[in-house]
Design a protein around this motif. Structure first.
Motif, mmCIF file in Angstrom:
data_model
loop_
_atom_site.group_PDB
_atom_site.id
_atom_site.type_symbol
_atom_site.label_atom_id
_atom_site.label_comp_id
_atom_site.label_asym_id
_atom_site.label_seq_id
_atom_site.Cartn_x
_atom_site.Cartn_y
_atom_site.Cartn_z
ATOM 1 N N UNK A 2 0.825 -1.201 0.000
ATOM 2 C CA UNK A 2 0.000 0.000 0.000
ATOM 3 C C UNK A 2 0.866 1.260 0.000
ATOM 4 N N UNK A 3 1.957 1.254 0.736
ATOM 5 C CA UNK A 3 2.855 2.414 0.798
ATOM 6 C C UNK A 3 3.432 2.746 -0.570
ATOM 7 N N UNK A 4 3.716 1.748 -1.358
ATOM 8 C CA UNK A 4 4.266 1.985 -2.699
ATOM 9 C C UNK A 4 3.232 2.702 -3.560
ATOM 10 N N UNK A 5 1.998 2.282 -3.490
ATOM 11 C CA UNK A 5 0.938 2.961 -4.247
ATOM 12 C C UNK A 5 0.768 4.401 -3.774
ATOM 13 N N UNK A 6 0.843 4.616 -2.477
ATOM 14 C CA UNK A 6 0.737 5.974 -1.935
ATOM 15 C C UNK A 6 1.895 6.854 -2.402
ATOM 16 N N UNK A 12 2.698 11.515 -8.707
ATOM 17 C CA UNK A 12 1.931 11.794 -9.919
ATOM 18 C C UNK A 12 0.737 12.700 -9.683
ATOM 19 N N UNK A 13 0.362 12.914 -8.457
ATOM 20 C CA UNK A 13 -0.765 13.762 -8.041
ATOM 21 C C UNK A 13 -2.136 13.272 -8.522
ATOM 22 N N UNK A 14 -2.275 11.998 -8.820
ATOM 23 C CA UNK A 14 -3.595 11.426 -9.080
ATOM 24 C C UNK A 14 -3.642 9.997 -8.560
ATOM 25 N N UNK A 15 -4.845 9.510 -8.323
ATOM 26 C CA UNK A 15 -5.026 8.183 -7.736
ATOM 27 C C UNK A 15 -4.746 7.086 -8.746
#
Length: 75
Positions: A2-6, A12-15
């Motif tokens: 999860x930390x890597x995705x965050x 990138x400033x988007x989800x």
């Protein structure tokens, strides 16, 4: 994981969401109360269809805790 995705989201400033996980190795357990600092190294490549391929590894001190190869898409 999860930390890597965050981290990618902040860069990138988007989800993002995982589209594919090619390889993921959890090498050791980390305990949040005992691990104040995580070092995450990311390498990213833009693919067709706005997908992003990443290679990431995470360490705490001298201990590797994750190695990941995955593809993200915009959420």
């Amino acid at each position: 994981f999860q930390r890597i995705r965050e981290c990618m989201r902040q860069l990138l400033t988007y989800s993002l969401q995982y589209a594919q996980v090619s390889s993921c190795k959890f090498l050791s357990a980390i305990h949040p109360a005992q691990t104040p600092k995580l070092d995450i190294n990311l390498s990213a490549k833009l693919l067709e269809d706005d997908q992003i391929q990443i290679i990431a590894d995470g360490k705490t001190g001298d201990t590797d805790f994750i190695k990941l190869k995955a593809t993200f898409v915009k959420k």
